[in-house]
Design an enzyme around this catalytic site. Structure first.
Site, PDB file in Angstrom:
ATOM      1  N   SER A  87      -3.596   2.005  -3.603  1.00 23.02           N
ATOM      2  CA  SER A  87      -4.455   1.648  -2.533  1.00 23.02           C
ATOM      3  C   SER A  87      -6.033   2.153  -3.078  1.00 23.02           C
ATOM      4  O   SER A  87      -5.755   3.208  -3.999  1.00 23.02           O
ATOM      5  CB  SER A  87      -4.287   2.384  -1.347  1.00 23.02           C
TER       6      SER A  87
ATOM      7  N   TYR B 250      -2.321  10.811   2.230  1.00 19.71           N
ATOM      8  CA  TYR B 250      -2.573   9.360   1.922  1.00 19.71           C
ATOM      9  C   TYR B 250      -3.008   9.069   0.689  1.00 19.71           C
ATOM     10  O   TYR B 250      -2.053   8.530  -0.416  1.00 19.71           O
ATOM     11  CB  TYR B 250      -3.146   8.461   2.944  1.00 19.71           C
TER      12      TYR B 250
HETATM   13  N1  LIG Z   1      -3.781  -2.588   4.800  1.00 23.50           N
HETATM   14  C1  LIG Z   1      -4.632  -2.081   3.670  1.00 23.50           C
HETATM   15  O1  LIG Z   1      -5.787  -2.069   4.145  1.00 23.50           O
HETATM   16  C2  LIG Z   1      -4.064  -1.365   2.702  1.00 23.50           C
HETATM   17  C3  LIG Z   1      -4.797  -1.388   1.730  1.00 23.50           C
HETATM   18  C4  LIG Z   1      -4.462  -0.753   0.426  1.00 23.50           C
HETATM   19  C5  LIG Z   1      -2.882  -0.573   0.331  1.00 23.50           C
HETATM   20  N2  LIG Z   1      -2.289  -1.081   1.259  1.00 23.50           N
HETATM   21  C6  LIG Z   1      -0.700  -0.601   1.102  1.00 23.50           C
HETATM   22  O2  LIG Z   1      -0.021  -1.761   1.227  1.00 23.50           O
HETATM   23  C7  LIG Z   1       1.214  -1.596   1.947  1.00 23.50           C
HETATM   24  C8  LIG Z   1       1.382  -2.568   2.865  1.00 23.50           C
HETATM   25  O3  LIG Z   1       0.788  -2.218   3.783  1.00 23.50           O
HETATM   26  P1  LIG Z   1       0.247  -3.218   4.993  1.00 23.50           P
HETATM   27  O4  LIG Z   1      -1.353  -3.153   5.277  1.00 23.50           O
HETATM   28  O5  LIG Z   1       0.998  -4.736   4.863  1.00 23.50           O
HETATM   29  O6  LIG Z   1       0.960  -2.487   6.198  1.00 23.50           O
HETATM   30  P2  LIG Z   1       1.902  -3.218   7.380  1.00 23.50           P
HETATM   31  O7  LIG Z   1       1.301  -4.467   7.835  1.00 23.50           O
HETATM   32  O8  LIG Z   1       1.621  -2.049   8.411  1.00 23.50           O
HETATM   33  O9  LIG Z   1       3.276  -3.436   6.866  1.00 23.50           O
HETATM   34  C9  LIG Z   1       4.054  -2.184   6.519  1.00 23.50           C
HETATM   35  C10 LIG Z   1       5.546  -2.591   6.047  1.00 23.50           C
HETATM   36  O10 LIG Z   1       6.184  -1.664   5.579  1.00 23.50           O
HETATM   37  C11 LIG Z   1       7.421  -1.337   6.493  1.00 23.50           C
HETATM   38  N3  LIG Z   1       7.595  -0.098   6.543  1.00 23.50           N
HETATM   39  C12 LIG Z   1       6.877   0.920   7.045  1.00 23.50           C
HETATM   40  N4  LIG Z   1       7.572   2.245   6.815  1.00 23.50           N
HETATM   41  C13 LIG Z   1       8.781   1.716   6.355  1.00 23.50           C
HETATM   42  C14 LIG Z   1       9.984   2.637   6.246  1.00 23.50           C
HETATM   43  N5  LIG Z   1      10.038   3.861   6.271  1.00 23.50           N
HETATM   44  N6  LIG Z   1      11.019   2.123   5.481  1.00 23.50           N
HETATM   45  C15 LIG Z   1      10.934   0.814   5.342  1.00 23.50           C
HETATM   46  N7  LIG Z   1       9.935  -0.023   5.717  1.00 23.50           N
HETATM   47  C16 LIG Z   1       8.767   0.498   6.168  1.00 23.50           C
HETATM   48  C17 LIG Z   1       7.066  -2.050   7.905  1.00 23.50           C
HETATM   49  O11 LIG Z   1       8.126  -2.624   8.543  1.00 23.50           O
HETATM   50  P3  LIG Z   1       8.751  -1.402   9.750  1.00 23.50           P
HETATM   51  O12 LIG Z   1       7.593  -0.869  10.274  1.00 23.50           O
HETATM   52  O13 LIG Z   1       9.635  -2.267  10.570  1.00 23.50           O
HETATM   53  O14 LIG Z   1       9.498  -0.561   8.982  1.00 23.50           O
HETATM   54  C18 LIG Z   1       6.232  -3.311   7.404  1.00 23.50           C
HETATM   55  O15 LIG Z   1       6.948  -4.220   7.029  1.00 23.50           O
HETATM   56  C19 LIG Z   1       1.291  -0.048   1.897  1.00 23.50           C
HETATM   57  O16 LIG Z   1       1.920   0.611   0.912  1.00 23.50           O
HETATM   58  C20 LIG Z   1      -0.038   0.343   2.228  1.00 23.50           C
HETATM   59  O17 LIG Z   1      -0.559   1.696   1.935  1.00 23.50           O
HETATM   60  C21 LIG Z   1      -2.537  -1.330   2.339  1.00 23.50           C
END
Ligand SMILES: NC(=O)c1ccc[n+]([C@@H]2O[C@H](COP(=O)([O-])OP(=O)(O)OC[C@H]3O[C@@H](n4cnc5c(N)ncnc54)[C@H](OP(=O)(O)O)[C@@H]3O)[C@@H](O)[C@H]2O)c1
Length: 264
Positions: free
Chosen positions: A143, A156
């Site tokens: 990130s 984080y």
């Molecule tokens: N959104 C942003 O602004 C952003 C920016 C930079 C990087 N990222 C990174 O991108 C990745 C995806 O984020 P996103 O924005 O798509 O978030 P999101 O919409 O909240 O999706 C997160 C996913 O991870 C799963 N998950 C969470 N905890 C878990 C666990 N303990 N075991 C297995 N699965 C788990 C969730 O499903 P369940 O809850 O059902 O487990 C969901 O499928 C993350 O690593 C985040 O740090 C996001």
């Protein structure tokens, strides 16, 4: 006639957000998908959608990757099902915007286990098989926050910095083995990660402060298949980050108070 071998992609955190879009992109490239997340319902909804859009095959594995031993169990499950994983996407993540001293110990454990331990163990387990087959792709999700170790991000940001540096080093170790390792470093993306309501997500995209998960996934996959070391997305933040770092403490505190209000 010999049947064409199925190509499997294993994606963690694939029930929604960036992970689901990455799954859609991989399905469009002909990959069979193994989707991992904790919530069974979200996984099944994602599976239905992917199949209706033409994914060749989709299996779901409901698993909390922050639990001790979960990466090993996931690996064994894949081996047991006969899935030869060609693409590993370590995407599952949770956001933690809170001062360390105010965080519950369980939350600290969860973030460390998911971002640091699960990513590391899954890479070790699947990269070994990829190396012996002489082909494979790994995409790890870091990130932009990894460059922003500000108050509230003391957990984080460094865990995401670990993902980035770990990926660079693993890439070196895999050099010449036919296995690519790419780290994705997106800025803010319109997903449920921060607990932002759908209205704020839309507003963020319209104002240009949030990326769409579709765009992030598209760029990540093209970067991964082009064997890029890093895919960084959100150029505006390249200017913002040095500025944010040098803001007076009082202003940083005020930003934190104001931004927390936007969460559900
Ligand atoms: N959104 C942003 O602004 C952003 C920016 C930079 C990087 N990222 C990174 O991108 C990745 C995806 O984020 P996103 O924005 O798509 O978030 P999101 O919409 O909240 O999706 C997160 C996913 O991870 C799963 N998950 C969470 N905890 C878990 C666990 N303990 N075991 C297995 N699965 C788990 C969730 O499903 P369940 O809850 O059902 O487990 C969901 O499928 C993350 O690593 C985040 O740090 C996001």
């Amino acid at each position: 006639m010999e049947q064409e071998k199925k190509q499997w992609a294993l994606l963690t955190g694939a029930s929604r957000g960036i992970g689901l879009e990455l799954a859609r992109g991989l399905a469009a490239r002909g990959y069979c998908l193994a989707l991992v997340a904790r919530g069974e319902e979200g996984l099944l909804t994602a599976r239905e959608r992917l199949l209706s859009e033409g994914a060749p095959e989709v299996v779901t594995i409901a698993l909390d990757l922050a639990e001790s031993g979960a990466p090993q169990r996931l690996y064994e499950e894949c081996v047991g099902r006969g899935l030869e994983v060609e693409v590993l996407v370590n995407n599952a993540g949770v956001f933690a915007y809170c001062d360390l001293c105010d965080m519950e110990p369980e939350r600290v454990e969860q973030v460390l286990a998911l971002h640091v331990e699960a990513t590391t163990h899954l890479c070790r387990l699947f990269a070994r098989d990829m190396r012996s087959r002489g082909r494979g792709h790994i995409l790890n999700m870091s990130s932009y926050a990894s460059w922003l170790p500000l108050g509230g991000l003391s957990l984080y940001a460094p865990t995401k910095a670990y993902v980035r540096e770990f990926s660079y080093a693993l890439r070196e170790e895999m050099r010449g083995c036919g296995v690519s390792v790419t780290v994705a470093v997106p800025a803010g993306v319109a997903t449920d990660l921060y607990g932002l309501s759908a209205d704020y997500q839309r507003l963020g995209v319209r104002l240009g402060v949030l990326l769409t998960p579709e765009k992030v996934a598209r760029k990540c996959l093209s970067g991964m298949f082009a064997d890029r070391r890093r895919v960084a997305l959100g150029w505006g933040y390249r200017v913002l980050i040095p500025l944010l770092r040098h803001l007076p403490r009082g202003v940083k505190k005020l930003i934190k108070q104001k931004t927390l209000v936007f969460q559900k």
